[in-house]
Design an enzyme around this catalytic site. Structure first.
Site, short mmCIF file in Angstrom:
data_model
loop_
_atom_site.label_atom_id
_atom_site.label_comp_id
_atom_site.label_asym_id
_atom_site.label_seq_id
_atom_site.Cartn_x
_atom_site.Cartn_y
_atom_site.Cartn_z
N LYS A 1 0.91 -1.17 0.03
CA LYS A 1 0.15 0.03 0.03
C LYS A 1 0.70 1.23 -0.11
O LYS A 1 1.67 1.55 0.84
CB LYS A 1 -0.90 -0.09 1.25
CG LYS A 1 -1.89 1.06 1.22
CD LYS A 1 -2.51 1.39 2.36
CE LYS A 1 -1.71 2.59 3.19
NZ LYS A 1 -1.66 3.72 2.41
N THR B 1 6.66 8.16 13.21
CA THR B 1 6.74 7.42 14.60
C THR B 1 5.14 7.44 15.11
O THR B 1 4.77 6.43 15.48
CB THR B 1 7.73 8.32 15.46
OG1 THR B 1 8.95 7.85 15.05
CG2 THR B 1 7.49 7.54 16.91
N THR C 1 2.40 7.43 13.41
CA THR C 1 1.60 6.32 12.69
C THR C 1 2.00 4.67 12.97
O THR C 1 1.58 3.87 13.12
CB THR C 1 1.75 6.45 11.17
OG1 THR C 1 1.28 7.76 10.51
CG2 THR C 1 0.51 5.62 10.35
N GLU D 1 9.92 1.19 10.34
CA GLU D 1 10.99 2.11 10.11
C GLU D 1 10.25 3.33 10.18
O GLU D 1 9.73 3.90 9.47
CB GLU D 1 11.67 1.88 8.60
CG GLU D 1 12.38 0.37 8.42
CD GLU D 1 13.67 0.41 9.34
OE1 GLU D 1 14.09 1.41 10.01
OE2 GLU D 1 14.09 -0.82 9.43
N CYS E 1 14.25 10.14 5.80
CA CYS E 1 14.34 9.70 7.32
C CYS E 1 15.72 9.95 7.90
O CYS E 1 15.86 10.18 9.32
CB CYS E 1 13.86 8.28 7.53
SG CYS E 1 14.70 7.19 6.53
N GLU F 1 11.17 16.44 14.36
CA GLU F 1 11.71 16.02 13.13
C GLU F 1 11.14 17.06 11.87
O GLU F 1 9.85 17.08 11.87
CB GLU F 1 11.41 14.59 12.64
CG GLU F 1 11.87 14.20 11.30
CD GLU F 1 11.37 12.95 10.79
OE1 GLU F 1 10.27 12.55 11.30
OE2 GLU F 1 12.17 12.21 10.19
P1 NAD Z 1 2.86 8.51 7.61
O1 NAD Z 1 3.22 7.80 8.82
O2 NAD Z 1 1.96 9.77 7.44
O3 NAD Z 1 2.57 7.42 6.58
C1 NAD Z 1 3.11 6.33 6.11
C2 NAD Z 1 2.25 5.29 5.47
O4 NAD Z 1 1.26 4.93 6.52
C3 NAD Z 1 1.38 5.75 4.30
O5 NAD Z 1 1.18 4.81 3.47
C4 NAD Z 1 0.04 5.98 4.95
O6 NAD Z 1 -1.09 6.03 4.08
C5 NAD Z 1 -0.09 5.00 5.97
N1 NAD Z 1 -1.09 5.03 7.12
C6 NAD Z 1 -1.72 6.36 7.68
N2 NAD Z 1 -2.51 6.02 8.66
C7 NAD Z 1 -2.15 4.80 9.01
C8 NAD Z 1 -2.72 3.92 9.95
N3 NAD Z 1 -3.46 4.20 11.01
N4 NAD Z 1 -2.28 2.54 10.08
C9 NAD Z 1 -1.39 2.23 9.10
N5 NAD Z 1 -0.88 2.75 8.12
C10 NAD Z 1 -1.28 4.18 7.98
O7 NAD Z 1 4.47 8.93 6.92
P2 NAD Z 1 4.62 9.88 5.82
O8 NAD Z 1 4.26 11.44 6.15
O9 NAD Z 1 4.17 9.21 4.47
O10 NAD Z 1 6.45 9.78 5.87
C11 NAD Z 1 7.33 10.64 6.57
C12 NAD Z 1 7.71 9.98 7.67
O11 NAD Z 1 8.24 8.50 7.54
C13 NAD Z 1 8.94 10.66 8.48
O12 NAD Z 1 8.58 10.85 9.90
C14 NAD Z 1 10.06 9.87 8.07
O13 NAD Z 1 11.32 10.25 8.97
C15 NAD Z 1 9.64 8.69 8.16
N6 NAD Z 1 9.98 7.66 7.37
C16 NAD Z 1 11.04 6.84 7.61
C17 NAD Z 1 11.99 5.98 7.01
C18 NAD Z 1 12.73 5.03 7.91
O14 NAD Z 1 13.33 3.93 7.13
N7 NAD Z 1 13.06 4.94 8.91
C19 NAD Z 1 11.89 6.04 5.68
C20 NAD Z 1 11.20 7.00 5.03
C21 NAD Z 1 10.37 7.96 5.82
#
Ligand code: NAD
Length: 467
Positions: free
Chosen positions: A168, A221, A223, A241, A275, A371
């Site tokens: 997804k 974090t 989510t 992650e 990230c 962040e």
């Molecule tokens: P996000 O948490 O908003 O969304 C990530 C994914 O989770 C999306 O596909 C979203 O649709 C889904 N999602 C939303 N609500 C959910 C729920 N209740 N249950 C399950 N899935 C759900 O993150 P984002 O804004 O897309 O990405 C940015 C963040 O991701 C930053 O904090 C960044 O540091 C982190 N990130 C971490 C890594 C890593 O490897 N550690 C890599 C890339 C991004």
């Protein structure tokens, strides 16, 4: 109707609804894209569950061959992928091209692993073997910053181990993942990989679904915490992650002009939406002014524009919500620090913010403690390296970090005491499929890549035989 399709049970199908995908460089509609319903998500999980026994029973060599075919198929369409990635994500075309090249490299290298049987004991009394079995259906939840590469972090190992998947993507970057789905429809048996899209409304359903054995999640974090809670009902396996607040500790012995480009690159790649980007710099008082000036110069020189244009170094923020969030960090920077360069929200269509260097700011400010995930970098002055290390470690996050010095021994000592999953010396943001990658503290749970990452897609299975 849309040119893009979901992949469910081997068929490319329309979504129950449609949604618009915005090009962040123009704010215009880039494409209309399918949006799956809850029923379609359930169908995808059911298809993956049905496909699981036959896929798991295949010899690993056969699974590997099909995974490698995917890398070949991406390579054959690399230019189209890169262009679409720039259009939906915003990153400069050169970065998008590199992401597609990395994607192939990750798939190829991750697919080389094996899952040999380990004999723990073989004697007069007993023979004990440790084997590894696949888990079942894996849900892969992808963020919007690296929508293709992050699929390649998860998919090769999950499939190689014998699992089937439901992938997804994030709602604002679904197109490249759907394009991957088109390729996968031609390669994998029906149901082995399914791709569904949503408007942030299906992730919860996927992570509570009783027929999903594991969630591999990359995102924030906040989510991640929800995913962990959702997974509790059926004790799902989890790899998380999550976010980071990587510190770069720059010692007083460096030449600021020499280290500044590496620090700048480590902070502003993908407009800071990485990230593992440098999110705060601790600079020794001896080089503080010079380093701020060098970083400021690089920020002033950076070419910020639509990523499809030649020579652009920094594109827009990926989506309207993130743009608003980063503007909030900018307001905090103005209130709690001095802006050396940037600080400009461009008056044009597109979510553009110029790279911004902030000095005379310290811990306690939102820009330092949280962040920012955008192109604003705080530079904090320190006198004593132990104090800088303590401040770097005084965070709930622990994804990456770096130490910059000409004194290798001191740098190694400090690096060894940084509380994060990866620490670099004299660089930042360098990783590969052979290096286990994971976060300390609230930056994550478990690891991706390497043998350790493969093992996270398996269940240990001990066969203990009497002699
Ligand atoms: P996000 O948490 O908003 O969304 C990530 C994914 O989770 C999306 O596909 C979203 O649709 C889904 N999602 C939303 N609500 C959910 C729920 N209740 N249950 C399950 N899935 C759900 O993150 P984002 O804004 O897309 O990405 C940015 C963040 O991701 C930053 O904090 C960044 O540091 C982190 N990130 C971490 C890594 C890593 O490897 N550690 C890599 C890339 C991004």
């Amino acid at each position: 109707m849309s040119d893009y399709k979901l992949l469910i049970g081997g068929r490319l199908v329309d979504g129950a609804k449609t949604m618009e995908v915005i090009n962040p460089a123009t704010e215009e509609v880039l494409a209309t894209c399918p949006r799956a319903s809850e029923a379609q998500l359930d169908e995808a999980v059911a298809a993956a569950k049905k496909a699981f026994p036959a896929w798991a029973a295949k010899p690993i060599e056969e699974r590997r061959a099909l995974i490698l075919k995917l890398a070949d198929a991406i390579e054959a369409q690399a230019e189209d992928f890169a262009r679409l990635l720039t259009q939906e994500q915003g990153k400069p075309l050169a970065e998008a091209t590199a992401e597609i090249a990395y994607t192939q490299a990750f798939i190829r290298q991750l697919a080389t692993h094996d899952l040999p049987v380990k004999v723990l004991e073989d004697n007069d009394r007993r023979r004990v073997e440790q084997r590894r079995r696949p888990l079942g259906v894996v849900g892969a939840i992808i963020p919007w910053n690296f929508p293709v590469l992050i699929v390649a972090f998860k998919l090769p190992l999950a499939l190689l181990a014998g699992n089937t998947m439901v992938v997804k993507p994030a709602p604002t970057t679904p197109l490249t993942t759907l394009k991957l789905g088109e390729l996968m429809a031609e390669i994998f048996p029906a149901g082995v990989v399914n791709v569904v899209t949503d408007q942030n409304d299906l992730g919860g359903r996927l992570s509570t679904h009783p027929d999903v054995a594991k969630i591999s999640f990359t995102g924030s974090t906040e989510t991640g915490r929800k995913v962990m809670a959702s997974a509790a009902s059926s004790i799902k396996r989890l790899t998380l992650e999550l976010g980071g607040n990587d510190a770069a500790i720059v010692l007083g012995d460096v030449d600021p002009a020499k280290v500044a480009p590496g620090i700048f690159g480590g902070a502003f790649l993908n407009a800071g939406q990485v990230c593992l980007a440098i999110k705060r710099v601790y600079a020794h008082a001896d080089i503080y002014d010079a380093l701020c000036a060098e970083l400021g110069r690089l920020a002033e020189e950076a070419i910020v524009d639509d990523g499809l244009k030649q020579g652009v170094q920094i594109g827009p923020l990926q989506n309207a919500a993130q743009y608003e969030k980063v503007k909030g960090f900018l307001a905090d920077a103005r209130a709690n620090g001095t802006i050396v360069a940037g600080g400009v929200v461009e008056d044009r269509p597109g979510y553009f913010i110029r790279p911004t260097i902030v000095r005379d700011i310290s811990d306690g400010a939102k820009l330092v403690d949280e962040e920012q995930f955008g192109p604003i970098l705080p530079v904090i002055r320190y006198e004593d390296a132990e104090d800088a290390l303590a401040r770097a470690n005084a965070s709930d996050m622990g994804l990456g970090g770096s130490v910059w010095s000409t004194d290798r021994e001191t740098a190694r000592d400090l690096a060894g005491r940084m509380e994060s999953g990866t620490v670099w010396i004299n660089k930042h943001l360098d990783f590969g499929p052979n290096m286990p990658f994971g976060g300390a503290k609230q930056s994550g749970l478990g690891v991706e890549f390497a043998e350790e990452g493969l093992h996270e897609f398996t269940q240990i299975h001990v066969i203990n035989e009497a002699k």
